[in-house]
Design an enzyme around this catalytic site. Structure first.
Site, mmCIF file in Angstrom:
data_model
loop_
_atom_site.group_PDB
_atom_site.id
_atom_site.type_symbol
_atom_site.label_atom_id
_atom_site.label_comp_id
_atom_site.label_asym_id
_atom_site.label_seq_id
_atom_site.Cartn_x
_atom_site.Cartn_y
_atom_site.Cartn_z
ATOM 1 N N LYS A 44 -2.342 -20.076 -9.842
ATOM 2 C CA LYS A 44 -1.369 -20.825 -9.061
ATOM 3 C C LYS A 44 -2.100 -21.605 -7.977
ATOM 4 O O LYS A 44 -3.075 -21.121 -7.399
ATOM 5 C CB LYS A 44 -0.335 -19.880 -8.424
ATOM 6 N N ASP A 45 -1.593 -22.797 -7.667
ATOM 7 C CA ASP A 45 -2.314 -23.686 -6.775
ATOM 8 C C ASP A 45 -2.307 -23.209 -5.332
ATOM 9 O O ASP A 45 -1.422 -22.473 -4.894
ATOM 10 C CB ASP A 45 -1.713 -25.092 -6.848
ATOM 11 N N LYS A 46 -3.294 -23.685 -4.596
ATOM 12 C CA LYS A 46 -3.423 -23.363 -3.175
ATOM 13 C C LYS A 46 -2.329 -24.028 -2.344
ATOM 14 O O LYS A 46 -1.774 -23.409 -1.428
ATOM 15 C CB LYS A 46 -4.801 -23.812 -2.685
ATOM 16 N N ASP A 47 -2.010 -25.283 -2.646
ATOM 17 C CA ASP A 47 -1.110 -26.066 -1.800
ATOM 18 C C ASP A 47 0.345 -25.860 -2.190
ATOM 19 O O ASP A 47 1.056 -26.803 -2.539
ATOM 20 C CB ASP A 47 -1.476 -27.548 -1.876
ATOM 21 N N PRO A 86 0.073 -31.016 -6.910
ATOM 22 C CA PRO A 86 -1.094 -30.138 -6.823
ATOM 23 C C PRO A 86 -0.943 -28.922 -7.718
ATOM 24 O O PRO A 86 -0.841 -27.796 -7.260
ATOM 25 C CB PRO A 86 -1.102 -29.743 -5.342
#
Length: 349
Positions: free
Chosen positions: A77-80, A344
């Site tokens: 899963k993305d950071k942002d 993102p």
């Protein structure tokens, strides 16, 4: 991705922007199964903000006193974003959730299961995306058309790397190119898999774009490999007059090629279309054998049923929808917005 086909191309987009603040981009992982409550593996459902999945794994493994390499996850899963997902650890004790909290990371549930979580142990992802400055009425019209026509299951731009370089390296590797980049990818399993999968995805997108351009997106062609959307089972289309209506009803979908040396073959007209695509690329199915286990090939549904729920915000709207694993929210938002839909997203495949 900007030149990828749209199934709602004649409708105006909502416009607006997808801000990259975590609160505007929420993803909840829908697991393939829930933990049983018993077993040697500790399962933690976590929520993270501004942190990658690997960072969360590292932090929790250290706190639990277990090697990071033994920790498990189903998808990146993305950071942002604000994301929730299950993680697993071979830990003997059940910790207090509060004791594992850190900046941008909290534990929502604690359970146990018999096996380690592994990539792919996920059924879907549920998205909630805020579009700032977007026109709600236009988004509603596009969402209604999308629900009726189906979503082209294209790969998002993050699959291909900067300026599509990953796909270029993948093609070079499969053709035995002696360039330094191809040789480096051949030696490194991660780079080899990344590059080859990017090229497979590029070819799939081109195959699907041709189907759409020829008016064959929502129907069956003789010899198509078709995928049952409820079970994932594959079969070959013998009679388009029989299977075409099933495609239109979202019971089955044409299953496009993720080309590889063990790919289930199409037949007849469908096979001819795939062979023309490979010929135009200057590559043969046998070339994929150079990729070994990373290039065996598989089939991917071309058309998905997606229903987008829309709600007004003071400065735009909120879009909520669910996609099966490996599908991209970017593709949905391009249909609604028509521009400014870059997201993102972490690439999970």
């Amino acid at each position: 991705m900007t030149d990828a086909p749209l199934v709602t191309a004649e409708l105006p987009g909502s416009g607006g922007s997808l801000r990259r603040s975590p609160e505007d981009f929420r993803v909840d992982e829908v697991p393939a199964y829930l933990p049983s409550g018993a077993g040697p593996h500790l399962y933690l459902r976590v929520e993270k903000r501004g942190r990658t999945t690997r960072d969360a794994l590292r932090t929790l493994a250290r706190a639990l006193g277990v090697p990071e390499r033994d920790a498990g996850y189903a998808g990146l899963k993305d950071k942002d974003a604000v994301t929730t997902q299950w993680l697993s650890f071979p830990a003997a004790r059940d910790p207090e959730p509060q004791a594992l909290a850190s900046e941008g990371l909290r534990v929502l549930e604690v359970s146990r299961h018999a096996n380690k979580l592994r990539p792919g142990h996920v059924r879907a992802n549920r998205f909630q995306l805020a579009v700032r400055g977007g026109d709600l009425a236009r988004a509603q019209a596009a969402a209604a058309a999308l629900a009726e026509r189906g979503l082209p299951n294209l790969f998002g731009p993050q699959r291909f790397g900067t300026e599509g370089r990953n796909a270029e390296v993948g093609r070079a590797l499969l053709l035995g190119d002696p360039s330094p980049e191809a040789r480096r990818a051949a030696r490194d399993r991660f780079l080899r898999r990344l590059s080859i999968s990017a090229y497979q995805a590029l070819l799939f997108n081109r195959w699907l774009a041709e189907r759409m351009a020829d008016g064959l997106f929502a129907t069956a062609v003789a010899g198509d490999v078709l995928k049952k959307l409820d079970t994932g089972g594959l079969f070959t289309c013998a009679d388009p007059a029989v299977d075409g209506p099933r495609v239109q009803r979202f019971e089955v979908s044409p299953a496009g090629p993720m080309f590889g040396h063990k790919l289930r073959a199409a037949e007849g007209e469908a096979l001819a279309r795939e062979e023309r695509l490979l010929a135009a690329e200057g590559i043969q199915l046998s070339d994929f054998a150079r990729g070994g286990g990373e290039a065996e090939g598989t089939r991917r549904a071309a058309r998905l049923r997606v229903e987008v729920a829309l709600a007004p915000l003071e400065d735009g709207y909120l879009a909520t929808f669910e996609l099966p694993k490996g599908s991209y929210a970017t593709v949905v938002m391009r249909e609604l917005m028509k521009a400014g839909a870059e997201l993102p997203e972490a690439d999970e495949d």
